[in-house]
Structures are given as C-alpha cells and as structure tokens.
Design a protein around this motif. Structure first.
Motif, short mmCIF file in Angstrom:
data_model
loop_
_atom_site.label_atom_id
_atom_site.label_comp_id
_atom_site.label_asym_id
_atom_site.label_seq_id
_atom_site.Cartn_x
_atom_site.Cartn_y
_atom_site.Cartn_z
N LYS A 215 22.96 41.97 20.34
CA LYS A 215 22.84 43.39 19.97
C LYS A 215 24.21 44.00 19.76
CE LYS A 215 20.39 47.60 21.29
NZ LYS A 215 19.50 48.22 22.30
N SER A 216 25.19 43.63 20.60
CA SER A 216 26.54 44.19 20.46
C SER A 216 27.23 43.67 19.20
CB SER A 216 27.37 43.82 21.69
OG SER A 216 26.81 44.37 22.87
N GLU A 300 31.20 41.79 21.55
CA GLU A 300 30.32 42.61 22.39
C GLU A 300 30.45 44.11 22.11
OE1 GLU A 300 34.21 42.13 24.59
OE2 GLU A 300 32.83 40.86 23.44
N ILE A 301 31.33 44.49 21.18
CA ILE A 301 31.54 45.92 20.90
C ILE A 301 30.46 46.43 19.95
CG2 ILE A 301 33.14 47.65 20.04
CD1 ILE A 301 35.43 45.74 20.61
N ASP A 302 29.84 47.55 20.29
CA ASP A 302 28.83 48.17 19.43
C ASP A 302 29.50 49.31 18.66
OD1 ASP A 302 26.65 49.16 18.17
OD2 ASP A 302 25.63 49.90 19.96
N PHE A 303 29.83 49.07 17.40
CA PHE A 303 30.49 50.07 16.58
C PHE A 303 29.51 51.04 15.93
CE2 PHE A 303 33.81 46.74 16.59
CZ PHE A 303 34.89 47.52 16.99
N TYR A 304 28.26 50.95 16.30
CA TYR A 304 27.23 51.89 15.80
C TYR A 304 26.50 52.50 16.99
CZ TYR A 304 28.06 49.84 11.21
OH TYR A 304 28.62 49.42 10.04
N PRO A 305 27.21 53.24 17.84
CA PRO A 305 26.59 53.80 19.06
C PRO A 305 25.56 54.87 18.72
CG PRO A 305 28.78 54.71 18.76
CD PRO A 305 28.62 53.64 17.72
#
Length: 401
Positions: A215-216, A300-305
């Motif tokens: 997901k991330s 693991e970074i979600d750039f679409y929070p």
C-alpha cells in the motif's frame, strides 16, 4: 319499388340496419344501390333494375381475404402460442418475425420462412419458423390467444476471464508492475471504464495480496506501469491503454507462474556475485564501500496521503529554480505534511524519483551545497532538519499567482 324487407344478413346472419346497402358484419351487398330493392343470396344483381352487385368483401386485387394461423410449440417448457390473422396482417407479422430472428431476439431461428407473397390465400403452405407454423383456416373470425410466457432473448456471450483469486493462486504475474496491469484490467471492467487508485487497492484486497508495504509503495508501482505505457493517468483517475489490455490478457493466459523463471535468473545472479567475491577481498570491499554511500529508493512512503496534497501537487505551488530549493521543499513536505521524524538522504532521493526529476549524481554533495550556500537545512546524526532561515524561506516563498 320494393324496399329492404330483410332483417338479417343472408351471409353472416347479423341484423341489418334500416339504412345502407351493405351488411355491417361482412360487407355483403343486401340492397340495390339504384332502386333500393332487396337482394337474395345468389343474385348477381338487382332483378328489378338490372344493376350488378358491388362486392365489398373482396380486396382491391380481387383475391379473397383468408385467415392464417401461427402456432408455436415448445415441449421443454410446455409453451403454446397461437394467433390467427388475415392475409395483410400475416404479411406484416412475417416481416416482423424475420427481423426479430435476424437481430437474435428470439430463440427460434427462421430456417425456411415463406416469402410475403405466400400469404395470399392461393397457397396453404405451412410457415416454418422453428416450431411455429401458419395455417390457412378459411373465413373463420380472427382470434388471438394470450402468450403464457414471454420469450427470453439471447445476449452476446461475453469473453470469460479467470477470477483475480485464481490469478493470485497461480501467481501468474512475475512482477508487481504486472500485478498493477492485471488489477487495472479488472478494475476497468476489462478496458471499458476508467478506474481510481482506490479501485486498485480493492483489487489487492480481492486477491488477498494487500499489506502495508504494498500500500505504501503503490504510487511507485503505478508510476512504473505508466512508464511502461500500460496505463494512462487522467485528471482524477486512470485508464488502461491498449498495450496494457494486451499485456493483461497475456499474463492471465499463462499456464504457470512467471516467478519460477525470475527465481532462476536471481540464482544465476547470486552465483555470479559469489564468483566475483571469491576473486579477491578488494573487489568485495569496493562494492561495500559504494553501497554504503549510495542512497536507495524507499518503498514505504505514501506520497498520496488521505485528505492532504500529494508531493507532485504540493511542489506545483512553488516556483522552483534549483536543487537547493527542491531539497528544502522535499524536507518540509516529509517532515511537516507526512510527519516523518527522521528525514535522510534516502528520503530526498525518493522524492526526486517520485516527481520524476533528474536525481543529483551525488546526493550527499547536493545536500552539503544546500546547507553551506543557503543555510536552509542542517543535519544532526544523519537526520536532515530545516533551520529558522529555511522556515522563513518557505513562509515568504514567491508563490505562483
């Protein structure tokens, strides 16, 4: 002069009116139009004045109207349809049934339906419409019986594809990018509709493959699918391209998992590295040294929070001139928007890759330039932080109008 003394029509026995020259039931002439005398059944004309009869029971062509009955029998469902029509109505019905058969809206297929001119009374042939038949019943009155059950229509058979669960159990896609292509294919209703990022997440859940790491890293996988010319980003959603549709069909048509081939390739790569390491410790030492200072992409970074701007949309609000300003904005977005407490070179490297901008060849040197030349950033134990000067720069940035 003799007047009309008949009270009932000699042809159909229907009561006659006091006025008029013809029977209202069968249009048989019962009174002479010249002198008004009564006409007998077999009279060719008036016996008083010699005026011939006017035959109204015949159509313009001179042929007598016959009655045709259509029957349809269906033993499996015990269906019976029977309707009786005159010649003119039967012609119209024949054309309607033929059009319906051509459009595929009826089960029966017209194999030898007679031409329209066969319904003219001179022929008594049976019209073969599957089990339907037309029978000439002479001059009986037309009747129509109720149809007991509506005829079900046939629809074009849609091409069948395996379920996502079956694709997952066979592990047909070889990479996560191929999985995105497959998810896009199913989420778009096999290429007919657009789909969203959330639709892809739902397909991950449907195939029981969703976890925090996937997901991330979803934005990365989507980006790779876009770069591969498989899907197309729109304003608020995505569409799958023709290349993606063909790729998805190729993946789900595989007979075995592609991971077997990939594992073999990885094994060969590991063996090659082991051979290289065995040649000398200096080679291994050199590789380790390079890897230690090479930044890596974080997945693991979600750039679409949810409820916040994406990184791509965030930087659009600023006029950026150089990498020093990018380093500042990336650090601000990571720490203030995504609330990441420890920002490192890996984070900055990942931001450059996310916005598809040219990555500095030496990230450490790029960060050092930002620190020494602008004073916007500082590092504490490898963690990058924004200085007061950097905060003021962002606060009073020359934003786009």
């Amino acid at each position: 002069m003799e007047t009309n003394l008949q009270t009932n029509c000699y042809n159909c026995s229907k009561p006659l009116r006091q006025t008029g020259y013809f029977c209202g039931g069968c249009l048989t002439q019962v009174k002479c139009k010249s002198c008004g005398s009564s006409l007998e059944k077999d009279d060719a004309g008036c016996v008083n004045c010699g005026t011939p009869n006017e035959v109204r029971a015949e159509i313009k062509t001179g042929s007598h109207q016959n009655i045709n009955t259509f029957r349809l029998h269906e033993t499996a469902t015990d269906r019976t349809i029977e309707a009786t029509f005159s010649d003119d109505v039967a012609k119209d019905l024949a054309g309607t049934l033929r059009d319906a058969a051509a459009a595929g809206r009826m089960r029966a297929i017209a194999s030898s339906f007679p031409p329209l001119n066969d319904f003219n009374g001179a022929h008594k042939e049976t019209a073969d419409f599957a089990e339907a038949e037309a029978v000439n019943n002479g001059n009986t009155l037309p009747k129509t019986e109720a149809i007991h059950k509506p005829v079900q229509t046939d629809t074009a058979k849609q091409e069948e594809y395996p379920t996502l669960k079956a694709v997952a159990m066979k592990n047909l896609p070889g990479t996560e990018t191929e999985w995105i292509v497959v998810y896009a294919f199913y989420a778009s209703n096999y290429g007919k509709d657009t789909f969203t990022r959330q639709n892809l997440i739902e397909k991950y859940e449907e195939s029981n493959r969703l976890d925090n790491n996937k997901k991330s890293a979803l934005s990365i996988y989507i980006k790779r699918a876009v770069q591969g010319n498989f899907i197309n980003p729109l304003a608020d959603d995505y569409s799958i391209l023709d290349n993606g549709i063909e790729k998805a069909k190729e993946i789900i048509s595989r007979t075995s998992s592609s991971s077997v081939k990939l594992n073999k390739q990885k094994s060969k790569k590991v063996e090659s590295e082991q051979v290289s390491e065995s040649k000398g410790s200096s080679t291994v030492k050199k590789k380790t040294s390079v890897a230690a200072f090479s930044p890596k992409r974080l997945t693991e970074i979600d750039f679409y929070p949810s409820g916040k701007k994406s990184l791509v949309d965030f930087i659009k609000d600023f006029k950026i001139k150089n990498d020093n300003e990018r380093n500042l904005l990336f650090t601000h977005y990571l720490s203030e928007v995504l609330k990441i407490t420890s920002v490192t070179l890996d984070h900055l490297y990942t931001c450059y890759d996310e916005v598809n901008h040219k990555i500095p060849e030496n990230m450490a040197k790029s960060l050092g330039n930002t620190k020494t030349r602008t004073g916007w950033l500082k590092t504490i134990n490898s963690n990058i932080e924004i200085t007061t000067k950097g905060i003021n720069k962002i606060k009073f940035w020359n934003k786009k109008d």
